[in-house]
Design a protein around this motif. Structure first.
Motif, mmCIF file in Angstrom:
data_model
loop_
_atom_site.group_PDB
_atom_site.id
_atom_site.type_symbol
_atom_site.label_atom_id
_atom_site.label_comp_id
_atom_site.label_asym_id
_atom_site.label_seq_id
_atom_site.Cartn_x
_atom_site.Cartn_y
_atom_site.Cartn_z
ATOM 1 N N PRO A 1 25.786 0.377 17.224
ATOM 2 C CA PRO A 1 26.242 -0.496 18.311
ATOM 3 C C PRO A 1 27.117 -1.629 17.766
ATOM 4 O O PRO A 1 26.799 -2.244 16.756
ATOM 5 N N LYS A 2 28.228 -1.869 18.440
ATOM 6 C CA LYS A 2 29.143 -2.942 18.058
ATOM 7 C C LYS A 2 29.555 -3.698 19.309
ATOM 8 O O LYS A 2 29.522 -3.166 20.406
ATOM 9 N N GLY A 3 29.955 -4.935 19.117
ATOM 10 C CA GLY A 3 30.407 -5.743 20.247
ATOM 11 C C GLY A 3 31.679 -6.481 19.892
ATOM 12 O O GLY A 3 31.859 -6.921 18.759
ATOM 13 N N LEU A 4 32.552 -6.607 20.858
ATOM 14 C CA LEU A 4 33.772 -7.377 20.696
ATOM 15 C C LEU A 4 33.527 -8.726 21.365
ATOM 16 O O LEU A 4 33.385 -8.808 22.580
ATOM 17 N N MET B 1 31.897 -21.598 25.372
ATOM 18 C CA MET B 1 30.744 -20.759 25.067
ATOM 19 C C MET B 1 31.289 -19.413 24.581
ATOM 20 O O MET B 1 32.322 -18.964 25.070
ATOM 21 N N PRO B 2 30.618 -18.753 23.653
ATOM 22 C CA PRO B 2 31.068 -17.414 23.264
ATOM 23 C C PRO B 2 30.677 -16.386 24.322
ATOM 24 O O PRO B 2 29.748 -16.606 25.098
ATOM 25 N N THR B 3 31.389 -15.280 24.348
ATOM 26 C CA THR B 3 31.049 -14.208 25.280
ATOM 27 C C THR B 3 31.444 -12.863 24.681
ATOM 28 O O THR B 3 32.265 -12.798 23.774
ATOM 29 N N PHE B 4 30.859 -11.811 25.201
ATOM 30 C CA PHE B 4 31.218 -10.450 24.804
ATOM 31 C C PHE B 4 32.251 -9.922 25.779
ATOM 32 O O PHE B 4 32.122 -10.092 26.982
ATOM 33 N N LEU B 5 33.260 -9.271 25.247
ATOM 34 C CA LEU B 5 34.231 -8.587 26.095
ATOM 35 C C LEU B 5 33.831 -7.140 26.307
ATOM 36 O O LEU B 5 34.021 -6.583 27.375
ATOM 37 N N ALA B 6 33.302 -6.531 25.256
ATOM 38 C CA ALA B 6 32.931 -5.115 25.348
ATOM 39 C C ALA B 6 31.878 -4.790 24.303
ATOM 40 O O ALA B 6 31.805 -5.426 23.260
ATOM 41 N N MET B 7 31.071 -3.805 24.619
ATOM 42 C CA MET B 7 30.112 -3.265 23.667
ATOM 43 C C MET B 7 30.350 -1.769 23.616
ATOM 44 O O MET B 7 30.669 -1.145 24.632
ATOM 45 N N PHE B 8 30.210 -1.201 22.427
ATOM 46 C CA PHE B 8 30.483 0.221 22.264
ATOM 47 C C PHE B 8 29.732 0.745 21.047
ATOM 48 O O PHE B 8 29.186 -0.017 20.266
ATOM 49 N N LEU B 9 29.737 2.071 20.895
ATOM 50 C CA LEU B 9 29.130 2.697 19.728
ATOM 51 C C LEU B 9 30.224 2.973 18.711
ATOM 52 O O LEU B 9 31.222 3.626 19.008
ATOM 53 N N GLY B 10 30.037 2.448 17.517
ATOM 54 C CA GLY B 10 30.991 2.664 16.432
ATOM 55 C C GLY B 10 30.618 3.904 15.638
ATOM 56 O O GLY B 10 29.849 4.756 16.096
ATOM 57 N N GLY B 11 31.127 3.977 14.429
ATOM 58 C CA GLY B 11 30.825 5.093 13.548
ATOM 59 C C GLY B 11 29.334 5.239 13.319
ATOM 60 O O GLY B 11 28.600 4.254 13.254
#
Length: 66
Positions: free
Chosen positions: A39-42, A25-35
């Motif tokens: 919002p972006k997610g790894l 299954m896919p999962t998110f490692l981290a979410m953060f604010l980009g430029g």
């Protein structure tokens, strides 16, 4: 699930599973604010999942930790 030797651990709950019962299954490692505060997610695809636990699609509030 069975008596076969464990080959992997579920990334979500830690259960050990044999090769035949392991799912992905896919999962998110981290979410953060980009430029520009975008919002972006790894994310990681094909993470081992036991198929038993139920990862939640939305964050769960934990007010007792305040």
């Amino acid at each position: 699930e069975c008596e076969k030797p464990a080959r992997a651990a579920c990334a979500f709950c830690g259960r050990f599973v044999c090769k035949e019962h392991a799912k992905t299954m896919p999962t998110f490692l981290a979410m953060f604010l980009g430029g520009q505060s975008t919002p972006k997610g790894l994310a990681v695809a094909n993470v081992i999942w036991c198929g038993i636990c139920e990862p939640q699609p939305e964050p769960i509030g934990m007010p007792e930790l305040y």
